[in-house]
Design a protein around this motif. Structure first.
Motif, mmCIF file in Angstrom:
data_model
loop_
_atom_site.group_PDB
_atom_site.id
_atom_site.type_symbol
_atom_site.label_atom_id
_atom_site.label_comp_id
_atom_site.label_asym_id
_atom_site.label_seq_id
_atom_site.Cartn_x
_atom_site.Cartn_y
_atom_site.Cartn_z
ATOM 1 N N LEU A 99 -7.016 -10.378 -0.089
ATOM 2 C CA LEU A 99 -6.050 -9.274 -0.099
ATOM 3 C C LEU A 99 -4.623 -9.809 0.015
ATOM 4 O O LEU A 99 -3.719 -9.325 -0.669
ATOM 5 C CB LEU A 99 -6.353 -8.295 1.036
ATOM 6 N N ASP A 142 -0.525 -4.847 6.128
ATOM 7 C CA ASP A 142 -1.263 -4.083 5.125
ATOM 8 C C ASP A 142 -2.765 -4.359 5.213
ATOM 9 O O ASP A 142 -3.585 -3.439 5.090
ATOM 10 C CB ASP A 142 -0.792 -4.440 3.710
ATOM 11 N N ALA A 192 -12.580 -2.751 1.171
ATOM 12 C CA ALA A 192 -12.742 -1.514 1.935
ATOM 13 C C ALA A 192 -14.185 -1.010 1.878
ATOM 14 O O ALA A 192 -14.753 -0.583 2.895
ATOM 15 C CB ALA A 192 -11.785 -0.444 1.409
ATOM 16 N N ILE A 231 -8.199 4.838 -0.654
ATOM 17 C CA ILE A 231 -9.127 4.140 0.243
ATOM 18 C C ILE A 231 -9.998 5.168 0.958
ATOM 19 O O ILE A 231 -11.219 5.008 1.078
ATOM 20 C CB ILE A 231 -8.361 3.272 1.268
ATOM 21 N N LEU A 236 -0.702 -8.244 -0.328
ATOM 22 C CA LEU A 236 -0.686 -7.435 0.878
ATOM 23 C C LEU A 236 -0.194 -8.277 2.050
ATOM 24 O O LEU A 236 -0.551 -9.455 2.175
ATOM 25 C CB LEU A 236 -2.084 -6.888 1.199
ATOM 26 N N LEU A 265 0.838 -1.201 0.000
ATOM 27 C CA LEU A 265 0.000 0.000 0.000
ATOM 28 C C LEU A 265 0.872 1.250 0.000
ATOM 29 O O LEU A 265 1.549 1.548 0.987
ATOM 30 C CB LEU A 265 -0.894 0.052 1.245
ATOM 31 N N ASP A 271 -4.093 -2.509 7.970
ATOM 32 C CA ASP A 271 -4.156 -1.083 7.634
ATOM 33 C C ASP A 271 -5.389 -0.752 6.796
ATOM 34 O O ASP A 271 -6.003 0.298 6.991
ATOM 35 C CB ASP A 271 -2.892 -0.634 6.900
ATOM 36 N N VAL A 272 -5.752 -1.626 5.865
ATOM 37 C CA VAL A 272 -6.956 -1.370 5.064
ATOM 38 C C VAL A 272 -8.152 -1.192 5.986
ATOM 39 O O VAL A 272 -8.891 -0.200 5.903
ATOM 40 C CB VAL A 272 -7.213 -2.503 4.044
ATOM 41 N N VAL A 282 -8.534 -4.251 -3.087
ATOM 42 C CA VAL A 282 -8.472 -3.489 -1.835
ATOM 43 C C VAL A 282 -9.742 -2.664 -1.666
ATOM 44 O O VAL A 282 -10.373 -2.670 -0.596
ATOM 45 C CB VAL A 282 -7.219 -2.576 -1.805
ATOM 46 N N GLU A 294 -2.225 5.152 -2.518
ATOM 47 C CA GLU A 294 -3.282 4.139 -2.444
ATOM 48 C C GLU A 294 -4.038 4.238 -1.127
ATOM 49 O O GLU A 294 -5.261 4.040 -1.086
ATOM 50 C CB GLU A 294 -2.692 2.752 -2.640
ATOM 51 N N ARG A 295 -3.339 4.560 -0.059
ATOM 52 C CA ARG A 295 -4.008 4.775 1.222
ATOM 53 C C ARG A 295 -5.015 5.914 1.099
ATOM 54 O O ARG A 295 -6.128 5.838 1.623
ATOM 55 C CB ARG A 295 -2.972 5.051 2.315
#
Length: 198
Positions: A151, A160, A133, A79, A156, A71, A163-164, A129, A75-76
Motif C-alpha cells: 500500500l 493512510d 482491505a 472500502i 499511501l 484516500l 486508516d484502511v 487497497v 475511496e473510504r
C-alpha cells in the motif's frame, strides 16, 4: 421530521424518542437531517445506548470525514462498500453505497464494487487497497507486512495505511451491529447519487 421512534421497526432493540436523548445527540441528529433530508436508521437504532452512540459516531467521523492524498472520502466509502458486502451487511452496502455515489459523482461504481470489486473500473492504487482491505475483512490472520508495504508503494502514507485497517475493522463492528439489531436501510438511500436532486 418524524420521530424515529414513531417510524416502522428499525431495530430489535428499543428506539428512544428524540426528546429523551442527550443534547449532543439531539443536535447531531438535527444537523444530519438538515443536510440529508432524513435521519439514517442507524442513528436512531444506536441511540438507545447514548454513550456508545456518541463514541461510535466520533470514531466514524475521525475515519471517514477527511481527505488525504492517498484516500479520498469517496475511496473510504468504497472500502466500506466492498467489505460490508463481504460481511453480507445490507444496511451498510446500501447506505455507504449511496454516500460513495454522491462523493465519487458516479452512479455506477459503488454497485460494481459491492457486487465484485475485482471487476470494477478502479485505478491500480484503489485495487491494491481493496485487495488488502478484503483480506483483513475475510481472512484477517493472512494480512502480512508485505501487504502494508504494498500500500505504501502505491503512495499511501503510514496514516493512510492505518486508516484502511481501521475503516475495515470499524465497519466490521458496524456490520455486525446492523445484523444484530436488524436495521433496515432507509428508502432514501436507494436513489441517492443516481438521480439529480430536486
Amino acid at each position: 421530521m418524524p420521530d424515529p421512534a414513531e417510524a416502522g421497526p428499525i431495530s430489535r432493540f428499543p428506539v428512544p424518542p428524540r426528546s429523551e436523548l442527550p443534547p449532543d445527540l439531539q443536535e447531531r441528529f438535527a444537523a444530519v437531517e438538515e443536510r440529508s433530508g432524513f435521519l439514517p436508521n442507524v442513528f436512531a437504532a444506536l441511540s438507545w445506548r447514548p454513550a456508545e452512540a456518541t463514541a461510535f459516531f466520533a470514531m466514524h467521523d475521525a475515519l471517514m470525514d477527511k481527505e488525504t492524498p492517498g484516500l479520498s472520502k469517496a475511496e473510504r466509502e468504497l472500502i466500506v462498500v466492498a467489505t460490508s458486502a463481504a460481511n453480507d451487511c445490507l444496511y451498510c452496502v446500501i447506505a455507504h453505497g449511496a454516500i460513495a455515489r454522491v462523493r465519487a459523482r458516479d452512479p455506477y461504481l459503488a454497485d460494481q464494487v459491492a457486487v465484485d470489486w475485482r471487476k470494477a473500473p478502479l485505478e491500480a492504487r484503489m485495487r491494491a487497497v481493496l485487495e488488502v482491505a478484503m483480506t483483513l475483512a475475510v481472512r484477517p490472520a493472512e494480512v502480512t507486512a508485505e501487504d502494508l508495504a504494498g500500500l505504501r508503494a502505491h503512495g499511501l502514507s503510514t496514516d493512510d495505511v492505518w486508516d484502511v485497517g481501521a475503516i475495515v475493522s470499524f465497519f466490521a463492528l458496524s456490520n455486525r451491529l446492523a445484523h444484530w439489531a436488524a436495521i433496515p436501510p432507509n428508502e432514501e438511500f436507494y436513489l441517492m447519487g443516481r438521480v439529480p436532486r430536486p
